[in-house]
Design an enzyme around this catalytic site. Structure first.
Site, PDB file in Angstrom:
ATOM      1  N   GLU A  82      -9.473  -2.386   5.485  1.00  0.00           N
ATOM      2  CA  GLU A  82     -10.100  -2.176   6.785  1.00  0.00           C
ATOM      3  C   GLU A  82     -11.312  -3.097   6.936  1.00  0.00           C
ATOM      4  OE1 GLU A  82      -8.240  -0.624   8.613  1.00  0.00           O
ATOM      5  OE2 GLU A  82      -7.940   1.491   8.184  1.00  0.00           O
TER       6      GLU A  82
ATOM      7  N   ASN B 227      -7.235  -3.844  14.222  1.00  0.00           N
ATOM      8  CA  ASN B 227      -8.605  -4.156  13.815  1.00  0.00           C
ATOM      9  C   ASN B 227      -8.662  -5.324  12.832  1.00  0.00           C
ATOM     10  OD1 ASN B 227      -7.554  -3.035  11.517  1.00  0.00           O
ATOM     11  ND2 ASN B 227      -8.919  -1.262  11.435  1.00  0.00           N
TER      12      ASN B 227
ATOM     13  N   HIS C  45      -6.912  -5.578  10.053  1.00  0.00           N
ATOM     14  CA  HIS C  45      -6.665  -5.268   8.637  1.00  0.00           C
ATOM     15  C   HIS C  45      -5.351  -5.874   8.149  1.00  0.00           C
ATOM     16  CE1 HIS C  45      -4.492  -1.095   9.340  1.00  0.00           C
ATOM     17  NE2 HIS C  45      -3.646  -2.078   9.441  1.00  0.00           N
TER      18      HIS C  45
ATOM     19  N   ASP D 199       0.824  -1.213   0.000  1.00  0.00           N
ATOM     20  CA  ASP D 199       0.000   0.000   0.000  1.00  0.00           C
ATOM     21  C   ASP D 199       0.856   1.260   0.000  1.00  0.00           C
ATOM     22  OD1 ASP D 199       0.936  -0.389   2.604  1.00  0.00           O
ATOM     23  OD2 ASP D 199      -1.021  -0.942   3.389  1.00  0.00           O
TER      24      ASP D 199
HETATM   25  P1  PGA Z   1       2.376  -2.169  12.630  1.00  0.00           P
HETATM   26  O1  PGA Z   1       1.255  -2.103  11.493  1.00  0.00           O
HETATM   27  O2  PGA Z   1       3.356  -3.188  12.169  1.00  0.00           O
HETATM   28  O3  PGA Z   1       2.961  -0.779  12.645  1.00  0.00           O
HETATM   29  O4  PGA Z   1       1.692  -2.536  13.881  1.00  0.00           O
HETATM   30  C1  PGA Z   1       0.685  -3.281  11.036  1.00  0.00           C
HETATM   31  C2  PGA Z   1      -0.490  -2.948  10.150  1.00  0.00           C
HETATM   32  O5  PGA Z   1      -1.182  -1.964  10.400  1.00  0.00           O
HETATM   33  O6  PGA Z   1      -0.722  -3.710   9.204  1.00  0.00           O
END
Ligand code: PGA
Length: 269
Positions: free
Chosen positions: A144, A137, A139, A67
């Site tokens: 999302e 969450n 994702h 992304d």
């Molecule tokens: P993080 O993000 O590794 O910074 O916890 C993971 C994500 O949001 O996919």
């Protein structure tokens, strides 16, 4: 789904880097799907170290990131392009023109970026190994909760929770994008092999949803239950809400014994 639990995040990174290395041994021109975020940084550091010692080369590889933010230029320090350069690409021998992110140039129609990105992934022969983190969450990428489990690369609006989680990286007076372009869940599911890393107690509920919950768009990572080759690497804290923990440990020991006897039959073709 192979679930492996280690005492700490460092071991998670080491095992993850080992799988990347195993892929490179079998396929030096592998196509990788890379992820940003805090979690994979230790894995990238480990790979950079291995590269410095001459153990691995990315010279023939291609990469596609999950992304990219919409609305900030690629050369902004907040872009995921900058993150990847800083944390990984600048320190290994991957060719810059072989590294791709779903970025939208100023003035470009963001709705065209997704289909073009998908076409590039297809032209490269598809992704051999996709690295993933997981959001609080559930994702994956920026898919999302409520994202279609069949979704393709497209523009997504980020949830308030994601904006808060990522807000730490933006100064108070700095523009924080509320939109991003992300590979879809359908896109991720086409990777031949998937490696998901999760560390820390804040991920425990999302991990339980991913591994043991129902397959539901409300926990996008749960779609991975339908993927044939997923390895989930966790530290103790991220594994804390798993009910079948004992079984995963047992299966890991049995798999290790089989690998010692017969070689890594999970090795990529
Ligand atoms: P993080 O993000 O590794 O910074 O916890 C993971 C994500 O949001 O996919």
């Amino acid at each position: 789904m192979e679930v492996v639990i280690y005492p700490d995040a460092e071991r998670v990174a080491r095992h993850g880097a080992g799988l990347v290395e195993a892929m490179l041994k079998v396929k030096p021109d592998a196509v990788f799907g890379f992820a940003t975020g805090r979690t994979p940084i230790a894995l990238y550091r480990r790979l950079v170290e291995r590269h410095r010692t001459g153990a691995v080369s990315f010279a023939r590889t291609t990469s596609f990131n999950l992304d990219e933010y919409l609305g900030i230029p690629a050369d902004s320090p907040q872009s995921y392009r900058s993150f990847m350069d800083r944390e990984f690409f600048d320190h290994v021998d991957i060719e810059r023109e072989n590294t791709h992110l779903p970025a939208c140039a100023e003035g470009e129609n963001p709705q065209r970026v997704g289909p073009a990105y998908e076409a590039r992934i297809r032209a490269a022969g598809g992704i051999d190994l996709q690295i993933l983190g997981i959001g609080h969450n559930g994702h994956i990428g920026f898919n999302e909760p409520s994202s279609s489990l069949a979704s393709r690369t497209r523009v997504k609006t980020l949830t308030r929770r994601t904006l808060e989680a990522n807000g730490r990286l933006f100064a108070a007076d700095e523009f924080q994008p509320r939109l991003a372009i992300t590979m879809g869940i359908g896109t991720i599911m086409e990777a031949r092999r998937i490696l998901l890393l999760a560390t820390g107690a804040a991920k425990a509920a999302a991990v339980a949803g991913l591994v043991e919950g129902p397959v539901t768009a409300m926990c996008p990572a749960s779609a991975l239950q339908w993927h044939e080759r997923v390895t989930v690497l966790l530290d103790e804290a991220a594994a804390a809400q798993l009910r079948y923990r004992e079984y995963y440990d047992l299966a890991h020991r049995e798999n290790r014994a089989l690998k010692e006897r017969f070689g890594d039959f999970y090795a990529p073709e």
